[in-house]
Design an enzyme around this catalytic site. Structure first.
Site, mmCIF file in Angstrom:
data_model
loop_
_atom_site.group_PDB
_atom_site.id
_atom_site.type_symbol
_atom_site.label_atom_id
_atom_site.label_comp_id
_atom_site.label_asym_id
_atom_site.label_seq_id
_atom_site.Cartn_x
_atom_site.Cartn_y
_atom_site.Cartn_z
ATOM 1 N N ARG A 12 -0.573 6.170 -5.534
ATOM 2 C CA ARG A 12 0.614 6.251 -4.957
ATOM 3 C C ARG A 12 1.684 4.979 -4.963
ATOM 4 O O ARG A 12 0.975 3.547 -5.100
ATOM 5 C CB ARG A 12 0.554 6.625 -3.396
ATOM 6 N N ASN A 82 -3.781 -4.179 -4.831
ATOM 7 C CA ASN A 82 -2.409 -3.556 -4.389
ATOM 8 C C ASN A 82 -2.375 -3.171 -3.111
ATOM 9 O O ASN A 82 -1.279 -3.147 -2.202
ATOM 10 C CB ASN A 82 -1.852 -2.576 -5.446
ATOM 11 N N ALA A 83 -3.764 -2.592 -2.524
ATOM 12 C CA ALA A 83 -3.764 -1.722 -1.389
ATOM 13 C C ALA A 83 -3.084 -2.640 -0.348
ATOM 14 O O ALA A 83 -3.598 -3.865 0.060
ATOM 15 C CB ALA A 83 -4.960 -1.241 -1.027
ATOM 16 N N ASP A 88 4.130 -2.904 12.097
ATOM 17 C CA ASP A 88 5.131 -3.847 12.414
ATOM 18 C C ASP A 88 5.486 -3.756 14.030
ATOM 19 O O ASP A 88 5.255 -2.687 14.760
ATOM 20 C CB ASP A 88 6.396 -3.272 11.673
ATOM 21 N N TYR A 147 1.909 -8.986 8.812
ATOM 22 C CA TYR A 147 2.251 -8.487 7.500
ATOM 23 C C TYR A 147 2.479 -9.886 6.827
ATOM 24 O O TYR A 147 2.001 -10.092 5.617
ATOM 25 C CB TYR A 147 3.314 -7.457 7.366
ATOM 26 N N GLY A 178 9.906 -7.842 -4.121
ATOM 27 C CA GLY A 178 11.157 -7.743 -3.051
ATOM 28 C C GLY A 178 11.024 -6.315 -2.615
ATOM 29 O O GLY A 178 9.943 -5.689 -2.467
#
Length: 240
Positions: A12, A82-83, A88, A147, A178
């Site tokens: 994804r 990448n995972a 947040d 994060y 970005g």
């Protein structure tokens, strides 16, 4: 024989674009995923890319998963870490689980996958590891201490491991995207997204394919003189 590449979180978003780009370059691609069986099956059926499910934050699952890939497909030459997840919140509202889960998957996953595949790369004298960091690991971001810390850690991890692999034919690099036009960013409320785009000098969100093209270069034979680097693909939003 085609080189074997594992892309974590590879079914994804940015991971999907990377998987497809590497396949187009003639790599034998394996896409790892964490939980959405239906989406992974649909991805595999549509693109002819094998999918394997394991939690990259689980050390032993990564070791076992990479052994299965090696047995089924062949020795792993390329790993794209990448995972990643987000949990947040400001520090005042962030639970320990919010902190730990992000560190375990986003940063721990890089260690686990490298631990599983780096020794074989060194033994064979060729390998490529690309770790997907973030602009927010470089510049920080309000409400993302977990994060930002994990992604910043990825950049340090990359530089250190690159020194271990440099004389062995194994390069280790990072890409710091970005704001990219993925489902995650699409979920951001429109007024907030408008403010984000207004801060990007090129005036738009990035595309997942633009990240994928960076991965293709870094994992190629032509990229062999690039190691320990972080490639910032962010439309000029953060320069240093």
């Amino acid at each position: 024989m085609a080189r074997v590449a594992i892309v974590t979180g590879g079914t994804r978003g940015i991971g999907k674009a990377i998987s497809l780009a590497l396949k187009a370059e003639g790599r034998t691609v394996v896409a790892n995923y964490g939980g959405n069986d239906d989406a992974a099956r649909a991805f595999s059926d549509e693109h002819g890319i094998a999918v394997y499910r394991w939690d990259v934050g689980d050390h032993h699952a990564c070791i076992d998963g990479c052994i299965r890939v090696t047995e089924d497909v062949g020795p792993v030459d390329i790993v794209v870490n990448n995972a990643g997840i987000t949990r947040d919140g400001t520090l005042a509202r962030m639970s320990y689980d919010d902190w730990h889960d992000v560190m375990r998957i986003n940063l721990g996953g890089c260690f686990n996958m490298a631990k599983a595949c780096f020794p074989g790369m060194v033994e064979r004298g060729w390998g490529r590891i690309v770790n997907i960091g973030s602009i927010n690991g470089q510049a920080g971001q309000y409400g993302q201490v977990n994060y930002a810390a994990a992604k910043s850690g990825i950049h340090g991890f990359t530089k250190a491991l690159a020194q271990e692999g440099a004389k062995k034919g194994v390069t280790v690099n990072a890409i710091a995207p970005g704001y990219i036009d993925t489902d995650m960013v699409a979920a951001v409320p429109a007024p907030v997204l408008e403010k984000i785009v207004a801060k990007i000098p090129v005036g738009r969100l990035g595309q997942a394919t633009e990240i994928a093209r960076g991965v293709v270069f870094l994992t190629s034979d032509d990229g062999g003189f690039v190691t320990g680097s972080t490639l910032s693909i962010n439309g000029g939003q953060h320069m240093y």
